[in-house]
Motif scaffolding. Structure first.
Motif, PDB file in Angstrom:
ATOM      1  N   THR A 215      -1.272   0.114   0.440  1.00  0.00           N
ATOM      2  CA  THR A 215      -2.098   0.524  -0.687  1.00  0.00           C
ATOM      3  C   THR A 215      -2.580   1.951  -0.473  1.00  0.00           C
ATOM      4  O   THR A 215      -2.433   2.524   0.598  1.00  0.00           O
ATOM      5  CB  THR A 215      -3.314  -0.405  -0.841  1.00  0.00           C
TER       6      THR A 215
ATOM      7  N   GLU B 106      -4.548   5.474  -2.949  1.00  0.00           N
ATOM      8  CA  GLU B 106      -4.747   6.089  -4.253  1.00  0.00           C
ATOM      9  C   GLU B 106      -3.446   6.701  -4.762  1.00  0.00           C
ATOM     10  O   GLU B 106      -2.561   7.051  -3.981  1.00  0.00           O
ATOM     11  CB  GLU B 106      -5.836   7.161  -4.176  1.00  0.00           C
TER      12      GLU B 106
ATOM     13  N   GLU C 145       5.570  -1.473  -6.179  1.00  0.00           N
ATOM     14  CA  GLU C 145       4.718  -1.572  -7.362  1.00  0.00           C
ATOM     15  C   GLU C 145       5.234  -2.609  -8.352  1.00  0.00           C
ATOM     16  O   GLU C 145       5.354  -2.367  -9.545  1.00  0.00           O
ATOM     17  CB  GLU C 145       4.575  -0.199  -8.035  1.00  0.00           C
TER      18      GLU C 145
ATOM     19  N   THR D 126       1.526  -1.708  -3.499  1.00  0.00           N
ATOM     20  CA  THR D 126       0.796  -2.342  -4.599  1.00  0.00           C
ATOM     21  C   THR D 126      -0.473  -1.591  -4.967  1.00  0.00           C
ATOM     22  O   THR D 126      -1.083  -0.918  -4.125  1.00  0.00           O
ATOM     23  CB  THR D 126       0.452  -3.800  -4.236  1.00  0.00           C
ATOM     24  N   HIS D 127      -0.862  -1.732  -6.232  1.00  0.00           N
ATOM     25  CA  HIS D 127      -2.170  -1.260  -6.715  1.00  0.00           C
ATOM     26  C   HIS D 127      -3.053  -2.447  -7.075  1.00  0.00           C
ATOM     27  O   HIS D 127      -4.158  -2.253  -7.572  1.00  0.00           O
ATOM     28  CB  HIS D 127      -1.988  -0.371  -7.953  1.00  0.00           C
ATOM     29  N   SER D 128      -2.564  -3.642  -6.816  1.00  0.00           N
ATOM     30  CA  SER D 128      -3.301  -4.831  -7.226  1.00  0.00           C
ATOM     31  C   SER D 128      -4.077  -5.424  -6.058  1.00  0.00           C
ATOM     32  O   SER D 128      -3.489  -5.754  -5.023  1.00  0.00           O
ATOM     33  CB  SER D 128      -2.325  -5.885  -7.771  1.00  0.00           C
ATOM     34  N   PRO D 129      -5.396  -5.596  -6.199  1.00  0.00           N
ATOM     35  CA  PRO D 129      -6.177  -6.218  -5.118  1.00  0.00           C
ATOM     36  C   PRO D 129      -5.753  -7.669  -4.889  1.00  0.00           C
ATOM     37  O   PRO D 129      -5.827  -8.167  -3.760  1.00  0.00           O
ATOM     38  CB  PRO D 129      -7.623  -6.108  -5.604  1.00  0.00           C
TER      39      PRO D 129
ATOM     40  N   ALA E 113      -2.758  -7.361  -2.669  1.00  0.00           N
ATOM     41  CA  ALA E 113      -3.166  -6.847  -1.360  1.00  0.00           C
ATOM     42  C   ALA E 113      -3.849  -7.916  -0.528  1.00  0.00           C
ATOM     43  O   ALA E 113      -3.689  -7.974   0.697  1.00  0.00           O
ATOM     44  CB  ALA E 113      -4.081  -5.643  -1.538  1.00  0.00           C
TER      45      ALA E 113
ATOM     46  N   GLU F  62     -11.136  -1.599   1.537  1.00  0.00           N
ATOM     47  CA  GLU F  62     -10.047  -1.056   0.718  1.00  0.00           C
ATOM     48  C   GLU F  62      -9.816  -1.917  -0.522  1.00  0.00           C
ATOM     49  O   GLU F  62      -9.608  -1.397  -1.627  1.00  0.00           O
ATOM     50  CB  GLU F  62      -8.759  -0.951   1.547  1.00  0.00           C
ATOM     51  N   ILE F  63      -9.866  -3.221  -0.374  1.00  0.00           N
ATOM     52  CA  ILE F  63      -9.686  -4.102  -1.528  1.00  0.00           C
ATOM     53  C   ILE F  63     -10.847  -3.938  -2.507  1.00  0.00           C
ATOM     54  O   ILE F  63     -10.665  -3.945  -3.728  1.00  0.00           O
ATOM     55  CB  ILE F  63      -9.535  -5.566  -1.072  1.00  0.00           C
TER      56      ILE F  63
ATOM     57  N   ARG G 299     -12.454  -1.157  -2.939  1.00  0.00           N
ATOM     58  CA  ARG G 299     -12.180   0.104  -3.630  1.00  0.00           C
ATOM     59  C   ARG G 299     -11.178  -0.103  -4.767  1.00  0.00           C
ATOM     60  O   ARG G 299     -11.313   0.443  -5.870  1.00  0.00           O
ATOM     61  CB  ARG G 299     -11.623   1.134  -2.646  1.00  0.00           C
ATOM     62  N   MET G 300     -10.175  -0.927  -4.502  1.00  0.00           N
ATOM     63  CA  MET G 300      -9.160  -1.198  -5.514  1.00  0.00           C
ATOM     64  C   MET G 300      -9.775  -1.941  -6.710  1.00  0.00           C
ATOM     65  O   MET G 300      -9.342  -1.772  -7.846  1.00  0.00           O
ATOM     66  CB  MET G 300      -8.016  -2.029  -4.914  1.00  0.00           C
TER      67      MET G 300
END
Length: 559
Positions: free
Chosen positions: A28, A30, A460, A495-498, A501, A534-535, A537-538
């Motif tokens: 993960t 930004e 992604e 991935t951008h998905s918590p 993640a 981090e999760i 933050r996501m």
């Protein structure tokens, strides 16, 4: 599986060493942090085209090293290594390395042994499978669909392959025999004419040498005729030297008893007469051997000319003419017995074809049955992935006989329809990037990784979805990877998905930092605390709130 990735001077990455394990690993960070750089670096070591633009600004060269470990080397990799005669010890890690120069050019190595980049490309599909927004390989490529369906069906293709080879051998033997008989039949009149000429000539092995020697002796005799005649005159007739010697010996014999010296003289004269007689005999024999007969010389030279002309005509040596005659007789015999021989070969080819057809038909039926089961299995995975309007179909089409092969008589391809009423079409032509990745995930789950690479990467796959769909994706990725310390499967998901993640067994964060004009990308494996942050933050964005942390806890506890 991929156990280590070392990157030096690739774009924003100055120096990076990552270690991986089995199960699901999530990456993960930004947007713009450099996730694509990791995939580009991995692609480079797997044989992708070398782009000097990948070399970090201000550096002369870059390198990527990837280590893979297996209980046993995958068959495609083992075969390539054996064909290339590379030395890899059993159980030894497979280490791929690619060096890239800023001014162009690259080198590739496998376990420190120089190899061609083509070799890396050849073994790459068995090592890493990457599915992303523009996937055109792996499960999307119809070339591998038939093998995947066979493994899903539990079909035994080896028997079909063996039957195909036997049929091909029998068919090739029949075709070769037919061609031989047809050619021989076309040449039959010519063969008969040539054989008749040679029969009339009746050549014998060794004859040329004998004739050449006789001709040489006769030619010498022609040159020595006068000398031989003069010598024969000296030794023949009542007034010849030999007659005189014999007369002197007779007279001396009458008085030899009168004195010892006369007896010795007689003995010496007898020896002279004896030697002269032997000389006379040899002269006569030499004259006979070297006798010059113009008619006989003409006969010998004519025979030599005819033999040598025949040899030139048939492209062989004179001594090979008898064998050439046997060859012609065999060809004529083949014409006469060709029909019977062809009948035997035709029966063998028909039997081999029937065996192949039966086994290929059985495999065809098995594929049709398995295709229906696979369609049901994939359909069950589509709705949770927000593809409930889509349909999946495994197409099994019988090919015309001229396209049958060692893999049977079918063409197999995975097709989809994304909208109600729409026609089915190949995966890559219908699905959008996000849909394609989710279709592949559904297919992977249904196939239970049949035929997959040692390491599978989803780039992604959760783009454009969230909530329950993202949770479904994460759950399936984890299930597919078989999360756990002893897991033999390995999936990596960018991935951008918590929700995705949170399913990872290991969590890597990609970050970009700047110092003055220097920008660097780093990757860090997170511990439990950093992972929760981090999760969170996501979930919340730039500012991490307590509520986001609490939600991150719930996500992590839920898995």
């Amino acid at each position: 599986m991929l156990t280590r990735l070392s990157i030096r001077n690739i774009v924003l990455i100055e120096a990076l060493d990552l270690e991986f394990a089995g199960g699901l690993g999530v990456l993960t960070g930004e947007t713009g942090a450099g996730k694509s750089i990791l995939l580009d670096a991995l692609g480079l070591v797997l044989g992708n085209r070398a782009d000097s633009g990948l070399v970090r600004a201000g550096e002369g060269r870059a390198s990527v090293t990837a280590s893979f470990e297996f209980g046993a080397l995958p068959e495609p990799v083992r075969s390539v290594i054996e064909d290339a005669e590379l030395e890899i010890e059993p159980g030894e890690p497979l280490i791929l390395k690619r060096q890239l120069k800023a001014d162009g050019g690259s080198k590739a190595f496998l376990n420190d042994q120089p190899v061609g980049v083509a070799l890396l490309r050849e073994i790459a599909p068995a090592l890493v499978e990457i599915h992303g927004q523009h996937d055109d390989r792996g499960l999307v490529n119809p070339r591998g669909h038939r093998a995947l369906l066979d493994r899903f069906a539990g079909g035994e293709v080896a028997g079909v392959e063996a039957a195909w080879k036997q049929w091909r051998v029998a068919r090739d033997a029949l075709d070769a025999a037919r061609a031989q008989v047809e050619k021989a039949a076309e040449d039959q009149d010519l063969l008969l004419a040539h054989l008749s000429e040679l029969n009339a000539l009746a050549p014998e092995e060794g004859e040329e040498g004998q004739l050449a020697m006789a001709r040489a002796d006769m030619q010498k005799g022609e040159k020595l005729t006068d000398d031989l005649a003069a010598l024969q005159h000296l030794w023949s007739g009542s007034d010849s030297a030999l007659a005189s010697l014999r007369g002197a010996a007779r007279r001396l014999d009458r008085i030899a008893g009168e004195h010892a010296l006369l007896a010795e003289a007689l003995a010496a004269l007898d020896r002279a007469v004896l030697e002269a007689g032997e000389a006379e005999d040899k002269l006569e024999r030499a004259a006979e051997a070297l006798s010059f007969d113009p008619a006989e010389l003409d006969r010998i030279e004519t025979r030599l000319f005819d033999l040598r002309a025949a040899a030139r005509k048939h492209g062989c040596q004179v001594d090979d003419l008898p064998a050439k005659m046997e060859e012609m007789r065999s060809a004529l015999d083949a014409i006469e017995g060709g029909t019977e021989h062809l009948s035997v070969l035709e029966k063998a080819a028909d039997k081999a074809a029937l065996t192949y057809r039966k086994q290929a038909e059985a495999l065809h039926d098995l594929r049709r049955s398995a295709a229906k089961r696979l369609d049901v299995a994939v359909a069950a995975e589509l709705a949770p992935l927000k593809l409930d309007a889509a349909r999946f179909q495994t197409s099994v089409v019988r090919l015309p006989e001229e396209r049958w092969g060692a893999q049977g008589m079918d063409a197999v391809e995975f097709l989809i329809s994304t909208n109600p009423g729409a026609d089915f079409a190949p995966l890559a032509k219908i699905a959008s990037g996000g849909e394609l990745s989710r279709f592949i995930l559904a297919l992977k789950v249904a196939l239970a990784e049949e035929g997959g690479a040692a390491t599978v990467i989803f780039d992604e796959i959760d783009r454009g979805v969230g909530g329950a769909v993202a949770s479904a994706i994460g759950e399936r990725l984890a299930r597919l990877a078989g999360n756990g310390a002893q897991s033999s499967g390995q999936l990596l998901a960018v991935t951008h998905s918590p929700q995705v993640a949170a399913r990872g067994a290991r969590h890597y964060m990609i970050a970009k930092s700047s110092e003055g004009t220097v920008t660097r990308t780093s990757v860090t494996q997170l511990d439990d605390s950093a992972r929760k942050e981090e999760i969170a933050r996501m979930l919340s964005g730039a500012e991490v709130t307590d509520e986001a942390r609490a939600q991150a806890d719930r996500l992590l506890e839920g898995v």
